[in-house]
Design an enzyme around this catalytic site. Structure first.
Site, PDB file in Angstrom:
ATOM      1  N   SER A 121      43.303  33.165  36.977  1.00 17.08           N
ATOM      2  CA  SER A 121      43.802  33.578  38.288  1.00 17.08           C
ATOM      3  C   SER A 121      45.268  33.943  38.219  1.00 17.08           C
ATOM      4  CB  SER A 121      43.689  32.417  39.280  1.00 17.08           C
ATOM      5  OG  SER A 121      42.371  31.991  39.406  1.00 17.08           O
ATOM      6  N   HIS A 142      39.368  39.620  36.204  1.00 18.87           N
ATOM      7  CA  HIS A 142      39.476  38.534  37.192  1.00 18.87           C
ATOM      8  C   HIS A 142      38.493  38.744  38.344  1.00 18.87           C
ATOM      9  CE1 HIS A 142      42.091  36.454  40.456  1.00 18.87           C
ATOM     10  NE2 HIS A 142      41.251  35.598  39.936  1.00 18.87           N
ATOM     11  N   GLU A 154      39.793  42.249  39.459  1.00 19.76           N
ATOM     12  CA  GLU A 154      41.112  42.767  39.059  1.00 19.76           C
ATOM     13  C   GLU A 154      41.107  42.948  37.544  1.00 19.76           C
ATOM     14  OE1 GLU A 154      44.602  41.164  41.939  1.00 19.76           O
ATOM     15  OE2 GLU A 154      43.657  39.622  40.750  1.00 19.76           O
ATOM     16  N   ASN A 193      46.245  37.135  44.222  1.00 18.38           N
ATOM     17  CA  ASN A 193      46.809  35.786  44.372  1.00 18.38           C
ATOM     18  C   ASN A 193      48.296  35.807  44.708  1.00 18.38           C
ATOM     19  OD1 ASN A 193      44.508  34.217  44.211  1.00 18.38           O
ATOM     20  ND2 ASN A 193      44.485  34.304  41.969  1.00 18.38           N
TER      21      ASN A 193
HETATM   22  C1  LIG Z   1      41.446  31.924  43.365  1.00 16.77           C
HETATM   23  C2  LIG Z   1      41.262  33.261  42.754  1.00 16.77           C
HETATM   24  O1  LIG Z   1      41.754  33.496  41.656  1.00 16.77           O
HETATM   25  C3  LIG Z   1      40.581  34.371  43.419  1.00 16.77           C
HETATM   26  C4  LIG Z   1      39.590  34.065  44.482  1.00 16.77           C
HETATM   27  O2  LIG Z   1      38.412  34.075  44.245  1.00 16.77           O
HETATM   28  S1  LIG Z   1      40.201  33.737  45.995  1.00 16.77           S
HETATM   29  C5  LIG Z   1      38.770  33.400  46.976  1.00 16.77           C
HETATM   30  C6  LIG Z   1      38.138  34.675  47.455  1.00 16.77           C
HETATM   31  N1  LIG Z   1      37.003  34.332  48.259  1.00 16.77           N
HETATM   32  C7  LIG Z   1      37.045  34.366  49.594  1.00 16.77           C
HETATM   33  O3  LIG Z   1      38.047  34.722  50.193  1.00 16.77           O
HETATM   34  C8  LIG Z   1      35.779  33.915  50.265  1.00 16.77           C
HETATM   35  C9  LIG Z   1      35.841  34.106  51.757  1.00 16.77           C
HETATM   36  N2  LIG Z   1      34.598  33.658  52.348  1.00 16.77           N
HETATM   37  C10 LIG Z   1      33.462  34.419  52.341  1.00 16.77           C
HETATM   38  O4  LIG Z   1      33.429  35.521  51.820  1.00 16.77           O
HETATM   39  C11 LIG Z   1      32.274  33.841  53.035  1.00 16.77           C
HETATM   40  O5  LIG Z   1      32.694  32.825  53.904  1.00 16.77           O
HETATM   41  C12 LIG Z   1      31.196  33.270  52.026  1.00 16.77           C
HETATM   42  C13 LIG Z   1      30.524  34.415  51.277  1.00 16.77           C
HETATM   43  C14 LIG Z   1      31.774  32.286  51.035  1.00 16.77           C
HETATM   44  C15 LIG Z   1      30.158  32.497  52.822  1.00 16.77           C
HETATM   45  O6  LIG Z   1      29.715  33.346  53.839  1.00 16.77           O
HETATM   46  P1  LIG Z   1      29.115  32.763  55.216  1.00 16.77           P
HETATM   47  O7  LIG Z   1      28.682  33.934  56.018  1.00 16.77           O
HETATM   48  O8  LIG Z   1      30.051  31.784  55.771  1.00 16.77           O
HETATM   49  O9  LIG Z   1      27.947  31.881  54.728  1.00 16.77           O
HETATM   50  P2  LIG Z   1      26.503  32.284  54.377  1.00 16.77           P
HETATM   51  O10 LIG Z   1      25.798  32.901  55.552  1.00 16.77           O
HETATM   52  O11 LIG Z   1      25.941  31.027  53.781  1.00 16.77           O
HETATM   53  O12 LIG Z   1      26.697  33.372  53.218  1.00 16.77           O
HETATM   54  C16 LIG Z   1      26.769  34.778  53.404  1.00 16.77           C
HETATM   55  C17 LIG Z   1      26.057  35.411  52.239  1.00 16.77           C
HETATM   56  O13 LIG Z   1      26.701  35.038  51.007  1.00 16.77           O
HETATM   57  C18 LIG Z   1      25.768  34.347  50.155  1.00 16.77           C
HETATM   58  N3  LIG Z   1      26.475  33.266  49.482  1.00 16.77           N
HETATM   59  C19 LIG Z   1      27.320  32.367  50.042  1.00 16.77           C
HETATM   60  N4  LIG Z   1      27.825  31.554  49.094  1.00 16.77           N
HETATM   61  C20 LIG Z   1      27.269  31.946  47.916  1.00 16.77           C
HETATM   62  C21 LIG Z   1      27.362  31.490  46.582  1.00 16.77           C
HETATM   63  N5  LIG Z   1      28.168  30.478  46.230  1.00 16.77           N
HETATM   64  N6  LIG Z   1      26.656  32.129  45.632  1.00 16.77           N
HETATM   65  C22 LIG Z   1      25.841  33.151  45.952  1.00 16.77           C
HETATM   66  N7  LIG Z   1      25.712  33.642  47.197  1.00 16.77           N
HETATM   67  C23 LIG Z   1      26.402  33.032  48.164  1.00 16.77           C
HETATM   68  C24 LIG Z   1      24.718  33.797  51.100  1.00 16.77           C
HETATM   69  O14 LIG Z   1      23.489  33.618  50.446  1.00 16.77           O
HETATM   70  C25 LIG Z   1      24.623  34.886  52.139  1.00 16.77           C
HETATM   71  O15 LIG Z   1      23.829  35.942  51.646  1.00 16.77           O
HETATM   72  P3  LIG Z   1      22.900  36.797  52.642  1.00 16.77           P
HETATM   73  O16 LIG Z   1      23.873  37.624  53.445  1.00 16.77           O
HETATM   74  O17 LIG Z   1      22.064  37.598  51.708  1.00 16.77           O
HETATM   75  O18 LIG Z   1      22.154  35.814  53.470  1.00 16.77           O
HETATM   76  N1  LIG Z   2      37.804  28.688  41.810  1.00 14.52           N
HETATM   77  C1  LIG Z   2      38.043  29.947  42.153  1.00 14.52           C
HETATM   78  O1  LIG Z   2      37.905  30.320  43.330  1.00 14.52           O
HETATM   79  C2  LIG Z   2      38.472  30.932  41.123  1.00 14.52           C
HETATM   80  C3  LIG Z   2      38.866  30.530  39.866  1.00 14.52           C
HETATM   81  N2  LIG Z   2      39.252  31.476  38.948  1.00 14.52           N
HETATM   82  C4  LIG Z   2      39.651  31.072  37.607  1.00 14.52           C
HETATM   83  O2  LIG Z   2      38.467  30.835  36.847  1.00 14.52           O
HETATM   84  C5  LIG Z   2      38.713  29.812  35.866  1.00 14.52           C
HETATM   85  C6  LIG Z   2      37.695  28.706  36.045  1.00 14.52           C
HETATM   86  O3  LIG Z   2      37.840  28.178  37.357  1.00 14.52           O
HETATM   87  P1  LIG Z   2      36.647  27.403  38.077  1.00 14.52           P
HETATM   88  O4  LIG Z   2      35.354  27.916  37.590  1.00 14.52           O
HETATM   89  O5  LIG Z   2      36.954  27.387  39.502  1.00 14.52           O
HETATM   90  O6  LIG Z   2      36.905  25.934  37.497  1.00 14.52           O
HETATM   91  P2  LIG Z   2      35.887  24.745  37.330  1.00 14.52           P
HETATM   92  O7  LIG Z   2      36.700  23.508  37.270  1.00 14.52           O
HETATM   93  O8  LIG Z   2      34.777  24.855  38.315  1.00 14.52           O
HETATM   94  O9  LIG Z   2      35.240  25.038  35.900  1.00 14.52           O
HETATM   95  C7  LIG Z   2      35.945  25.039  34.701  1.00 14.52           C
HETATM   96  C8  LIG Z   2      34.920  24.710  33.643  1.00 14.52           C
HETATM   97  O10 LIG Z   2      35.451  24.892  32.356  1.00 14.52           O
HETATM   98  C9  LIG Z   2      34.973  23.828  31.562  1.00 14.52           C
HETATM   99  N3  LIG Z   2      35.778  23.683  30.362  1.00 14.52           N
HETATM  100  C10 LIG Z   2      36.979  23.068  30.216  1.00 14.52           C
HETATM  101  N4  LIG Z   2      37.372  23.177  28.928  1.00 14.52           N
HETATM  102  C11 LIG Z   2      36.395  23.861  28.266  1.00 14.52           C
HETATM  103  C12 LIG Z   2      36.221  24.308  26.930  1.00 14.52           C
HETATM  104  N5  LIG Z   2      37.139  24.047  26.009  1.00 14.52           N
HETATM  105  N6  LIG Z   2      35.101  25.016  26.609  1.00 14.52           N
HETATM  106  C13 LIG Z   2      34.169  25.287  27.535  1.00 14.52           C
HETATM  107  N7  LIG Z   2      34.284  24.875  28.810  1.00 14.52           N
HETATM  108  C14 LIG Z   2      35.382  24.189  29.175  1.00 14.52           C
HETATM  109  C15 LIG Z   2      35.036  22.639  32.477  1.00 14.52           C
HETATM  110  O11 LIG Z   2      34.256  21.586  31.972  1.00 14.52           O
HETATM  111  P3  LIG Z   2      34.649  20.053  32.372  1.00 14.52           P
HETATM  112  O12 LIG Z   2      34.418  19.956  33.845  1.00 14.52           O
HETATM  113  O13 LIG Z   2      33.687  19.270  31.556  1.00 14.52           O
HETATM  114  O14 LIG Z   2      36.088  19.892  31.980  1.00 14.52           O
HETATM  115  C16 LIG Z   2      34.463  23.247  33.740  1.00 14.52           C
HETATM  116  O15 LIG Z   2      33.061  23.222  33.770  1.00 14.52           O
HETATM  117  C17 LIG Z   2      40.171  29.374  36.068  1.00 14.52           C
HETATM  118  O16 LIG Z   2      40.986  30.103  35.195  1.00 14.52           O
HETATM  119  C18 LIG Z   2      40.448  29.772  37.519  1.00 14.52           C
HETATM  120  O17 LIG Z   2      41.804  30.009  37.779  1.00 14.52           O
HETATM  121  C19 LIG Z   2      39.252  32.818  39.222  1.00 14.52           C
HETATM  122  C20 LIG Z   2      38.837  33.270  40.444  1.00 14.52           C
HETATM  123  C21 LIG Z   2      38.449  32.348  41.508  1.00 14.52           C
END
Ligand SMILES: CC(=O)CC(=O)SCCNC(=O)CCNC(=O)[C@H](O)C(C)(C)COP(=O)(O)OP(=O)(O)OC[C@H]1O[C@@H](n2cnc3c(N)ncnc32)[C@H](O)[C@@H]1OP(=O)(O)O
Ligand SMILES: NC(=O)C1=CN([C@@H]2O[C@H](COP(=O)(O)OP(=O)(O)OC[C@H]3O[C@@H](n4cnc5c(N)ncnc54)[C@H](OP(=O)(O)O)[C@@H]3O)[C@@H](O)[C@H]2O)C=CC1
Length: 287
Positions: A121, A142, A154, A193
């Site tokens: 991320s 990403h 990304e 992010n």
């Molecule tokens: C941190 C990083 O590096 C980057 C990031 O990822 S930042 C995070 C970015 N993500 C967001 O901003 C998520 C914002 N939230 C959402 O898009 C929505 O709330 C959500 C998709 C998570 C849930 O949607 P919702 O309408 O509240 O719930 P829900 O009705 O259960 O789901 C909508 C659809 O998504 C699907 N869905 C929800 N969660 C899911 C999951 N974990 N896996 C697969 N499908 C999923 C549902 O099955 C549903 O599909 P249908 O339209 O076919 O029925």
């Molecule tokens: N969460 C989010 O919304 C997002 C996350 N990301 C990025 O994706 C990456 C993963 O995040 P996320 O999936 O949320 O994290 P999680 O904590 O859900 O998963 C990370 C996984 O990696 C495993 N792991 C740790 N070390 C090793 C290794 N050496 N070999 C294989 N597996 C290992 C962990 O196992 P154990 O639990 O046993 O340590 C765990 O299952 C991060 O870089 C995060 O920044 C990107 C976009 C969105």
């Protein structure tokens, strides 16, 4: 140039399981690795449940679910990644853990054309590229959470990523996975992010200061700005540990106070209140 058919995914947590699922659904042979057998089974279970949800929602036929499962295999040994054409690393957001994975892959993967991608991320891709002897083949791919739902990826080439690696990675994301691409320069946090994390941290600071309750902050953004979920619910979805790690690597890069994780976030991570994945964060999911 070899076609990308054999994909490896390192880490089967929230993101790795989603990346493995969409790759298998796109017809690729997918090998998923985890650090131990327990985590490997938890990853398999996550993918199985997500595919079942697809069938329940009418998005996927039972035959396509079974075919996707057949294309997936699991291991705890990165040594089995020797024949992979493209690997996506999705282990925890920790630079040391990630560089160790990249250094191991460098020793193991035989194809000199293989792409080494990270789903990080925020960690600069150059730092991961320099852990290998082939930084020209290392790139950020990403994905966004939940991977099966969100369209964006990304692409983050580093200063040393070759044009050919960027083009092949783009073809994989848009042509094979049918997702949309934006490109970012290799700066901690990339595009999304850099905007999202200060917003999430502001919401945590707002709650921490007693300004408003979690529910009111979230309802404000859902009902007032039509966001699908509020910032605290979204932080629970991402994981508080991951949010903290992202903020820390952005703070390390820019030294801007807006990226500095607030004490409430730090204490909640210390307490193991990591959000939806542990059953409790800003909200309780145990019921
Ligand atoms: C941190 C990083 O590096 C980057 C990031 O990822 S930042 C995070 C970015 N993500 C967001 O901003 C998520 C914002 N939230 C959402 O898009 C929505 O709330 C959500 C998709 C998570 C849930 O949607 P919702 O309408 O509240 O719930 P829900 O009705 O259960 O789901 C909508 C659809 O998504 C699907 N869905 C929800 N969660 C899911 C999951 N974990 N896996 C697969 N499908 C999923 C549902 O099955 C549903 O599909 P249908 O339209 O076919 O029925
Ligand atoms: N969460 C989010 O919304 C997002 C996350 N990301 C990025 O994706 C990456 C993963 O995040 P996320 O999936 O949320 O994290 P999680 O904590 O859900 O998963 C990370 C996984 O990696 C495993 N792991 C740790 N070390 C090793 C290794 N050496 N070999 C294989 N597996 C290992 C962990 O196992 P154990 O639990 O046993 O340590 C765990 O299952 C991060 O870089 C995060 O920044 C990107 C976009 C969105």
């Amino acid at each position: 140039m070899t076609e990308i058919r054999r994909v490896g995914v390192v880490g089967a947590g929230l993101m790795g399981s989603g990346i493995a699922e969409v790759s298998a659904r796109a017809g690729l042979d997918v090998l998923v690795s985890e650090a131990n057998a327990g985590a490997m089974e938890a990853g398999r279970e996550r993918i199985t449940k997500s595919l079942a949800r697809g069938v329940r929602n009418g998005k996927l036929s039972a035959e396509d679910r079974d075919a996707a499962m057949e294309r997936l295999s699991f291991t705890t040994d990165l040594g089995e990644f020797a024949d992979r054409d493209l690997i996506v690393e999705a282990v925890a957001e920790n630079e040391q853990v990630k560089t160790e994975v990249f250094a191991t892959l460098d020793k193991v993967v035989t194809s000199r054309e293989a792409i080494f991608a990270s789903n990080t991320s925020s960690i600069p891709i150059m730092k991961l590229g320099m852990a290998t002897g082939r930084p020209d083949q290392v790139i950020g791919i990403h994905f966004f959470n939940p991977v099966p739902v969100l369209k964006l990826v990304e692409l983050v080439p580093s200063l040393l990523t070759s044009e050919q690696t960027s083009l092949r990675a783009r073809g994989f994301v848009t042509g094979t996975l049918r997702k949309e691409v934006i490109t970012s320069t290799d700066r901690a946090g990339f595009v999304v992010n850099a905007l999202l994390i200060p917003y999430l941290l502001s919401a945590i600071r707002m709650m921490e200061s007693g300004f408003a309750s979690a529910a009111d902050i979230d309802n404000g953004m859902v009902l007032g700005c039509a966001h699908p979920m509020g910032p605290l619910q979204l932080t629970d979805l991402i994981g508080l540990d991951t949010t903290k790690a992202i903020a820390e690597s952005m703070y390390e890069e820019f030294k801007e106070p807006l990226y500095s994780p607030p004490p409430l976030l730090l204490r909640m991570v210390d307490a193991g209140l990591l959000g939806k994945k542990t059953g409790r964060g800003f909200y309780d999911y145990s019921a």
